[in-house]
Design a protein around this motif. Structure first.
Motif, PDB file in Angstrom:
ATOM      1  N   GLY A  53       1.045  -1.558  -0.191  1.00 52.71           N
ATOM      2  CA  GLY A  53      -0.092   0.073   0.179  1.00 52.71           C
ATOM      3  C   GLY A  53       0.860   1.253  -0.074  1.00 52.71           C
ATOM      4  O   GLY A  53       2.647   1.849  -0.687  1.00 52.71           O
ATOM      5  N   ILE A  89      -3.477   3.729   2.809  1.00 46.77           N
ATOM      6  CA  ILE A  89      -4.393   2.365   2.252  1.00 46.77           C
ATOM      7  C   ILE A  89      -3.285   1.640   2.323  1.00 46.77           C
ATOM      8  O   ILE A  89      -2.352   1.352   1.462  1.00 46.77           O
ATOM      9  CB  ILE A  89      -4.804   2.709   0.580  1.00 46.77           C
ATOM     10  CG1 ILE A  89      -6.394   3.066   0.687  1.00 46.77           C
ATOM     11  CG2 ILE A  89      -5.252   1.061  -0.188  1.00 46.77           C
ATOM     12  CD1 ILE A  89      -7.165   3.314   0.769  1.00 46.77           C
ATOM     13  N   CYS A  90      -3.570   0.588   3.656  1.00 48.69           N
ATOM     14  CA  CYS A  90      -2.775  -0.686   2.951  1.00 48.69           C
ATOM     15  C   CYS A  90      -4.006  -1.854   3.248  1.00 48.69           C
ATOM     16  O   CYS A  90      -4.537  -1.448   3.168  1.00 48.69           O
ATOM     17  CB  CYS A  90      -1.781  -0.466   4.801  1.00 48.69           C
ATOM     18  SG  CYS A  90      -0.683   1.194   5.098  1.00 48.69           S
ATOM     19  N   TYR A  91      -2.532  -2.766   2.571  1.00 51.35           N
ATOM     20  CA  TYR A  91      -3.660  -4.183   3.008  1.00 51.35           C
ATOM     21  C   TYR A  91      -2.490  -5.016   2.682  1.00 51.35           C
ATOM     22  O   TYR A  91      -1.154  -5.255   3.100  1.00 51.35           O
ATOM     23  CB  TYR A  91      -4.013  -4.962   1.388  1.00 51.35           C
ATOM     24  CG  TYR A  91      -4.802  -3.007   0.393  1.00 51.35           C
ATOM     25  CD1 TYR A  91      -6.220  -3.889   0.748  1.00 51.35           C
ATOM     26  CD2 TYR A  91      -4.801  -2.093  -0.285  1.00 51.35           C
ATOM     27  CE1 TYR A  91      -6.936  -3.339  -0.583  1.00 51.35           C
ATOM     28  CE2 TYR A  91      -5.327  -1.962  -0.960  1.00 51.35           C
ATOM     29  CZ  TYR A  91      -6.800  -2.192  -1.119  1.00 51.35           C
ATOM     30  OH  TYR A  91      -8.091  -1.271  -1.603  1.00 51.35           O
ATOM     31  N   GLN A  96      -1.590  -8.492   2.201  1.00 49.90           N
ATOM     32  CA  GLN A  96      -1.568  -8.783   1.197  1.00 49.90           C
ATOM     33  C   GLN A  96      -0.874 -10.560   1.929  1.00 49.90           C
ATOM     34  O   GLN A  96      -2.241 -11.504   0.741  1.00 49.90           O
ATOM     35  CB  GLN A  96      -0.384  -8.769   0.538  1.00 49.90           C
ATOM     36  CG  GLN A  96      -0.336  -9.372  -0.948  1.00 49.90           C
ATOM     37  CD  GLN A  96      -1.736  -9.346  -1.650  1.00 49.90           C
ATOM     38  OE1 GLN A  96      -2.532  -8.295  -1.275  1.00 49.90           O
ATOM     39  NE2 GLN A  96      -2.394  -9.892  -2.103  1.00 49.90           N
ATOM     40  N   THR A 131      -7.436   3.029   6.021  1.00 43.86           N
ATOM     41  CA  THR A 131      -7.507   1.857   5.694  1.00 43.86           C
ATOM     42  C   THR A 131      -6.733   0.738   5.370  1.00 43.86           C
ATOM     43  O   THR A 131      -5.811   0.964   4.753  1.00 43.86           O
ATOM     44  CB  THR A 131      -8.536   2.157   4.321  1.00 43.86           C
ATOM     45  OG1 THR A 131      -9.345   3.367   4.217  1.00 43.86           O
ATOM     46  CG2 THR A 131      -9.450   0.401   4.213  1.00 43.86           C
ATOM     47  N   LEU A 132      -7.443  -0.401   6.656  1.00 44.89           N
ATOM     48  CA  LEU A 132      -6.501  -1.713   6.391  1.00 44.89           C
ATOM     49  C   LEU A 132      -7.637  -2.581   5.748  1.00 44.89           C
ATOM     50  O   LEU A 132      -7.918  -3.088   6.355  1.00 44.89           O
ATOM     51  CB  LEU A 132      -5.914  -1.610   7.190  1.00 44.89           C
ATOM     52  CG  LEU A 132      -5.471  -3.080   7.636  1.00 44.89           C
ATOM     53  CD1 LEU A 132      -3.744  -3.142   6.750  1.00 44.89           C
ATOM     54  CD2 LEU A 132      -4.694  -3.699   9.223  1.00 44.89           C
ATOM     55  N   GLY A 133      -7.058  -2.948   4.662  1.00 44.76           N
ATOM     56  CA  GLY A 133      -7.909  -4.026   4.063  1.00 44.76           C
ATOM     57  C   GLY A 133      -7.414  -5.593   3.795  1.00 44.76           C
ATOM     58  O   GLY A 133      -5.912  -5.676   3.917  1.00 44.76           O
ATOM     59  N   LEU A 134      -7.823  -6.273   3.445  1.00 47.38           N
ATOM     60  CA  LEU A 134      -7.118  -7.912   3.063  1.00 47.38           C
ATOM     61  C   LEU A 134      -8.486  -8.625   2.353  1.00 47.38           C
ATOM     62  O   LEU A 134      -9.807  -7.995   1.840  1.00 47.38           O
ATOM     63  CB  LEU A 134      -6.844  -8.206   4.090  1.00 47.38           C
ATOM     64  CG  LEU A 134      -7.728  -8.526   5.373  1.00 47.38           C
ATOM     65  CD1 LEU A 134      -8.903 -10.045   4.961  1.00 47.38           C
ATOM     66  CD2 LEU A 134      -7.659  -8.620   6.420  1.00 47.38           C
ATOM     67  N   GLY A 158     -15.219  -6.611  -2.803  1.00 47.04           N
ATOM     68  CA  GLY A 158     -13.878  -6.139  -2.706  1.00 47.04           C
ATOM     69  C   GLY A 158     -14.030  -6.659  -4.072  1.00 47.04           C
ATOM     70  O   GLY A 158     -14.937  -8.209  -4.500  1.00 47.04           O
ATOM     71  N   GLU A 200     -11.849  -7.814  -7.622  1.00 43.53           N
ATOM     72  CA  GLU A 200      -9.754  -8.680  -7.657  1.00 43.53           C
ATOM     73  C   GLU A 200      -9.907  -8.967  -9.469  1.00 43.53           C
ATOM     74  O   GLU A 200     -10.743  -8.777 -10.071  1.00 43.53           O
ATOM     75  CB  GLU A 200      -9.038  -9.145  -7.250  1.00 43.53           C
ATOM     76  CG  GLU A 200      -9.493 -10.611  -7.895  1.00 43.53           C
ATOM     77  CD  GLU A 200      -8.455 -11.922  -7.199  1.00 43.53           C
ATOM     78  OE1 GLU A 200      -7.814 -11.313  -6.292  1.00 43.53           O
ATOM     79  OE2 GLU A 200      -9.328 -12.381  -6.553  1.00 43.53           O
TER      80      GLU A 200
END
Length: 142
Positions: free
Chosen positions: A59, A64-66, A68, A104-107, A133, A135
């Motif tokens: 990220g 924004i961070c993910y 992964q 925002t921390l997503g996954l 979500g 992709e």
């Protein structure tokens, strides 16, 4: 169980082995080297000189961070290692933030692992105010 943490030192070999333990596809070594080098942060858990779990963040580091990758060898699951890695990743993200803002921390949770993340405060999408979500996997040709 006493273990050692290894931040930003995950090797290609360990990354590939952990991916395989989760049933994920094998990636070319060059692709893994680049992915690890370009990650915001990686952390790994070593037990008796063997890496038994890892977490990887991607990220921009401020908005924004993910997460992964978060993988624990099957024989070590259910012992709190995943939770510890997740807490370490969350702590890293919070430490990168700009004062008085949100990150925002997503996954993307693996099938069947959603409950683990929900227990740690993550929410399933879609929800009343957030879409699904999504992709796309893009082939790269020379």
């Amino acid at each position: 169980m006493e273990f050692e943490m290894l931040d930003n030192g995950l090797t290609v070999k360990d990354y590939q082995r952990l991916r395989a333990s989760a049933g994920w596809s094998e990636l070319p070594e060059r692709q893994i080297e680049t992915a690890l080098r370009n990650s915001l942060f990686t952390t790994a858990v070593k037990y008796q000189e063997q890496v038994i779990g890892m977490g990887r963040l991607v990220g921009d580091g401020c908005y924004i961070c993910y997460i992964q990758d978060l993988v624990i060898l099957p024989e070590y699951q259910g012992k709190g290692i995943g939770k510890y890695i997740l807490e370490r990743l969350v702590s890293y993200v919070k430490g990168q933030g700009i004062t008085d803002t949100n990150i925002t921390l997503g996954l993307f949770a693996a099938i069947g692992k959603e409950g683990f993340y929900q227990k740690q405060g993550f929410h399933i999408r879609p929800s009343d105010n957030r879409g699904s979500g999504m992709e796309i996997i893009l082939p790269v040709h020379s």
